[in-house]
Design an enzyme around this catalytic site. Structure first.
Site, mmCIF file in Angstrom:
data_model
loop_
_atom_site.group_PDB
_atom_site.id
_atom_site.type_symbol
_atom_site.label_atom_id
_atom_site.label_comp_id
_atom_site.label_asym_id
_atom_site.label_seq_id
_atom_site.Cartn_x
_atom_site.Cartn_y
_atom_site.Cartn_z
ATOM 1 N N SER A 150 59.471 -8.763 -35.346
ATOM 2 C CA SER A 150 60.864 -9.196 -35.401
ATOM 3 C C SER A 150 60.968 -10.566 -34.749
ATOM 4 C CB SER A 150 61.760 -8.203 -34.647
ATOM 5 O OG SER A 150 63.054 -8.744 -34.423
ATOM 6 N N TYR A 206 64.231 -3.357 -27.232
ATOM 7 C CA TYR A 206 63.778 -3.639 -28.593
ATOM 8 C C TYR A 206 62.882 -4.873 -28.619
ATOM 9 C CZ TYR A 206 63.995 -4.631 -33.605
ATOM 10 O OH TYR A 206 63.670 -4.889 -34.922
#
Length: 254
Positions: free
Chosen positions: A138, A151
Site C-alpha cells: 500500500s 495498517y
C-alpha cells in the site's frame, strides 16, 4: 501475451474487491485459480463467475493467520506457479488509540498471513523449479497516512518481506514483487463511508476520490491488470520491485 494457461495460481482474499478482480482476470487468462478466503459464500461467488466465463477455479475456506490451515491447504493444492498475497484488513487509529487487541489482529492477518503463505508456498515452488509471488502492499508503506498506524505498520512489513524474498530465492527462480495502491473503490470503501459518514456519503466519496491527484479512486480491475503483467512470463526480468498504483498520490500530491 500475458497468458496464464496451464498455471496454478493461489490468491488469498479472492472473494471480494481487488482479490476478486485478480481472480476473475487470471481465470480469463487461462489460470487454474485457487481462492483462499475466510468468507466461503464470497469465494464461491467468485468461483462461479470464473467457471461461468469458461475458466477453472476452486475455493478453500481458510484463515490466513492460521499456519497449520494454510500449510495443509497448500499441500493439498500441491503445485503452485503463482501466489498472490492479497488478503488483508484495515484499521483506523493512531498509536495511542490503537488497542493491543486491534494491533495484534492487524498483524496476524496482514503480516503473519503473508508470512504463512510464503512459508507454505515457497517449498512447493522450489520443488517445481520456480514461481512468482505478488504481495499487495500500500502507499501507506511509503508515506504517512493520517490515522492508519497499525495498517501502515503492516504494509511496511509486507514491502520489506517482498525485498527479502526476492533476494533470498532468486537462485531458485522465484520472482517476488509488490503493488502499492492508493485508495481503490471497493465494497469496503462504500461500507466505511456509510458507517462513518451517514447522510454525507456522496460528499465524502467525492472528497476521498479527489485526494488522488488524478481526481478519482482506482478500480479493482486496474490493479488486476498490473498484477497480471507482474505474474506473467512477460515480466520475467522484474523482481524485488514495488509498483505505485496511486493516481499520482505519492509523487504529485503537493
Amino acid at each position: 501475451m500475458f497468458s496464464l494457461k496451464g498455471k496454478s495460481v493461489v490468491i488469498t482474499g479472492g472473494g471480494s474487491g481487488i482479490g476478486k478482480a485478480i481472480s476473475v482476470l487470471f481465470g480469463t487468462q487461462g489460470a487454474f485459480v485457487h481462492i483462499i478466503e475466510l468468507n466461503a459464500d464470497a469465494a464461491n461467488e467468485t468461483v462461479d463467475q470464473i467457471v461461468n466465463n469458461g475458466g477453472k477455479a476452486i475455493s478453500y475456506s481458510c484463515n490466513v493467520s492460521d499456519q497449520q490451515q494454510i500449510v495443509k491447504t497448500y499441500n493439498e493444492i500441491g503445485v503452485i506457479d503463482i501466489l498472490v498475497n492479497n488478503a488483508g484488513i484495515a484499521h483506523i487509529g493512531v498509536a495511542d488509540t490503537t488497542s493491543e487487541e486491534d494491533f495484534t489482529r492487524i498483524f496476524n492477518v496482514n503480516v503473519k498471513g503473508v508470512y504463512n503463505s510464503l512459508f507454505a508456498a515457497i517449498p512447493l515452488m522450489k520443488q517445481k523449479g520456480g514461481g512468482v509471488i505478488l504481495n499487495m502492499a500500500s502507499i501507506a508503506a511509503v508515506v504517512g497516512i493520517t490515522s492508519r498506524f497499525a495498517y501502515s505498520m503492516s504494509k511496511g512489513a509486507v514491502a520489506a518481506m517482498t525485498l527479502s524474498v526476492a533476494r533470498d530465492y532468486m537462485a531458485d527462480n522465484i520472482r517476488c514483487n509488490s503493488i502499492s495502491p492508493a485508495r481503490v473503490h471497493t465494497p469496503f470503501v462504500d461500507g466505511f463511508i456509510a458507517k462513518n459518514y451517514a447522510g454525507q456519503e456522496e460528499e465524502m466519496f467525492e472528497k476521498l476520490s479527489k485526494s488522488q491527484p488524478i481526481g478519482r479512486m482506482g478500480k479493482p480491475e486496474e490493479v488486476a491488470s498490473l498484477a497480471l503483467y507482474l505474474c506473467s512470463d512477460e515480466a520475467g526480468f522484474v523482481t524485488g520491485c514495488d509498483y505505485l498504483l496511486d493516481g499520482g498520490f505519492v509523487k504529485l500530491n503537493n
